[in-house]
Design a protein around this motif. Structure first.
Motif, PDB file in Angstrom:
ATOM      1  N   ARG A  59      15.752  25.274  25.881  1.00  0.00           N
ATOM      2  CA  ARG A  59      16.419  24.014  25.547  1.00  0.00           C
ATOM      3  C   ARG A  59      15.580  22.802  25.897  1.00  0.00           C
ATOM      4  NH1 ARG A  59      22.828  24.876  26.445  1.00  0.00           N
ATOM      5  NH2 ARG A  59      22.863  26.933  25.502  1.00  0.00           N
ATOM      6  N   ARG A  60      14.903  22.854  27.029  1.00  0.00           N
ATOM      7  CA  ARG A  60      14.081  21.702  27.401  1.00  0.00           C
ATOM      8  C   ARG A  60      12.640  21.947  26.945  1.00  0.00           C
ATOM      9  NH1 ARG A  60      11.407  22.762  32.407  1.00  0.00           N
ATOM     10  NH2 ARG A  60      12.187  24.694  33.272  1.00  0.00           N
ATOM     11  N   ARG A  61      11.983  20.882  26.634  1.00  0.00           N
ATOM     12  CA  ARG A  61      10.617  20.970  26.132  1.00  0.00           C
ATOM     13  C   ARG A  61       9.659  21.176  27.296  1.00  0.00           C
ATOM     14  NH1 ARG A  61       9.143  22.551  21.429  1.00  0.00           N
ATOM     15  NH2 ARG A  61       8.120  21.079  20.105  1.00  0.00           N
ATOM     16  N   PRO A  62       8.864  22.245  27.302  1.00  0.00           N
ATOM     17  CA  PRO A  62       7.905  22.413  28.398  1.00  0.00           C
ATOM     18  C   PRO A  62       6.778  21.386  28.287  1.00  0.00           C
ATOM     19  CG  PRO A  62       7.587  24.113  26.748  1.00  0.00           C
ATOM     20  CD  PRO A  62       8.798  23.334  26.344  1.00  0.00           C
ATOM     21  N   ARG A  63       6.244  21.021  29.434  1.00  0.00           N
ATOM     22  CA  ARG A  63       5.161  20.046  29.420  1.00  0.00           C
ATOM     23  C   ARG A  63       3.879  20.715  28.909  1.00  0.00           C
ATOM     24  NH1 ARG A  63       2.356  20.054  34.953  1.00  0.00           N
ATOM     25  NH2 ARG A  63       3.116  22.005  35.789  1.00  0.00           N
ATOM     26  N   GLN A  64       3.030  19.912  28.322  1.00  0.00           N
ATOM     27  CA  GLN A  64       1.765  20.422  27.802  1.00  0.00           C
ATOM     28  C   GLN A  64       0.854  20.785  28.963  1.00  0.00           C
ATOM     29  OE1 GLN A  64       0.885  21.301  24.957  1.00  0.00           O
ATOM     30  NE2 GLN A  64       1.918  20.109  23.398  1.00  0.00           N
ATOM     31  N   MET A  65       0.201  21.932  28.856  1.00  0.00           N
ATOM     32  CA  MET A  65      -0.766  22.312  29.889  1.00  0.00           C
ATOM     33  C   MET A  65      -1.965  22.951  29.222  1.00  0.00           C
ATOM     34  SD  MET A  65       1.030  25.615  31.707  1.00  0.00           S
ATOM     35  CE  MET A  65       2.709  25.090  31.825  1.00  0.00           C
ATOM     36  N   GLY A  66      -3.068  22.898  29.916  1.00  0.00           N
ATOM     37  CA  GLY A  66      -4.295  23.473  29.392  1.00  0.00           C
ATOM     38  C   GLY A  66      -4.267  24.997  29.469  1.00  0.00           C
ATOM     39  N   ALA A  67      -5.267  25.617  28.906  1.00  0.00           N
ATOM     40  CA  ALA A  67      -5.326  27.075  28.864  1.00  0.00           C
ATOM     41  C   ALA A  67      -5.420  27.679  30.265  1.00  0.00           C
ATOM     42  CB  ALA A  67      -6.513  27.525  28.016  1.00  0.00           C
ATOM     43  N   ALA A  68      -6.217  27.078  31.129  1.00  0.00           N
ATOM     44  CA  ALA A  68      -6.366  27.612  32.489  1.00  0.00           C
ATOM     45  C   ALA A  68      -5.061  27.480  33.268  1.00  0.00           C
ATOM     46  CB  ALA A  68      -7.490  26.886  33.219  1.00  0.00           C
ATOM     47  N   ALA A  69      -4.380  26.356  33.126  1.00  0.00           N
ATOM     48  CA  ALA A  69      -3.099  26.158  33.815  1.00  0.00           C
ATOM     49  C   ALA A  69      -2.052  27.120  33.281  1.00  0.00           C
ATOM     50  CB  ALA A  69      -2.634  24.718  33.645  1.00  0.00           C
ATOM     51  N   GLU A  70      -2.070  27.361  31.975  1.00  0.00           N
ATOM     52  CA  GLU A  70      -1.120  28.302  31.380  1.00  0.00           C
ATOM     53  C   GLU A  70      -1.375  29.725  31.876  1.00  0.00           C
ATOM     54  OE1 GLU A  70       0.373  29.745  26.968  1.00  0.00           O
ATOM     55  OE2 GLU A  70      -0.959  28.031  27.150  1.00  0.00           O
ATOM     56  N   ASP A  71      -2.624  30.112  31.967  1.00  0.00           N
ATOM     57  CA  ASP A  71      -2.967  31.435  32.495  1.00  0.00           C
ATOM     58  C   ASP A  71      -2.485  31.590  33.937  1.00  0.00           C
ATOM     59  OD1 ASP A  71      -4.090  32.290  30.159  1.00  0.00           O
ATOM     60  OD2 ASP A  71      -6.149  31.835  30.764  1.00  0.00           O
ATOM     61  N   ARG A  72      -2.697  30.547  34.754  1.00  0.00           N
ATOM     62  CA  ARG A  72      -2.230  30.592  36.140  1.00  0.00           C
ATOM     63  C   ARG A  72      -0.713  30.692  36.204  1.00  0.00           C
ATOM     64  NH1 ARG A  72      -5.996  26.652  36.953  1.00  0.00           N
ATOM     65  NH2 ARG A  72      -4.406  25.046  36.829  1.00  0.00           N
ATOM     66  N   TYR A  73      -0.025  29.931  35.348  1.00  0.00           N
ATOM     67  CA  TYR A  73       1.437  29.938  35.343  1.00  0.00           C
ATOM     68  C   TYR A  73       1.975  31.330  35.031  1.00  0.00           C
ATOM     69  CZ  TYR A  73       6.198  29.043  33.822  1.00  0.00           C
ATOM     70  OH  TYR A  73       7.553  29.096  33.664  1.00  0.00           O
ATOM     71  N   TYR A  74       1.477  31.953  33.973  1.00  0.00           N
ATOM     72  CA  TYR A  74       1.984  33.265  33.597  1.00  0.00           C
ATOM     73  C   TYR A  74       1.510  34.363  34.545  1.00  0.00           C
ATOM     74  CZ  TYR A  74       4.038  31.335  29.440  1.00  0.00           C
ATOM     75  OH  TYR A  74       4.816  30.604  28.594  1.00  0.00           O
TER      76      TYR A  74
END
Length: 62
Positions: free
Chosen positions: A14-29
């Motif tokens: 429902r809420r829009r996730p904030r934009q993140m770079g590829a490295a930040a996305e990899d760390r998040y997941y």
């Protein structure tokens, strides 16, 4: 990226996730992965497969 993370990434939110770079996305997941749950799921899948195999072997032999 594993299957659980791939499915989670494509689920509607429902809420829009904030934009993140590829490295930040990899760390998040990478931080979202729960290994004990994956091992338990693998154990359940192995037990179910073994049960179905034994059931089919019993049906074929009779």
């Amino acid at each position: 990226m594993d299957l659980q993370s791939l499915v989670a990434a494509h689920m509607p939110n429902r809420r829009r996730p904030r934009q993140m770079g590829a490295a930040a996305e990899d760390r998040y997941y990478r931080n979202q992965i729960t290994l004990p749950r994956l091992k338990l799921r693998l154990l359940g899948l192995t037990a179910a497969t073994a049960g179905v195999t034994l059931l089919l072997a019993g049906v074929i032999n009779t």
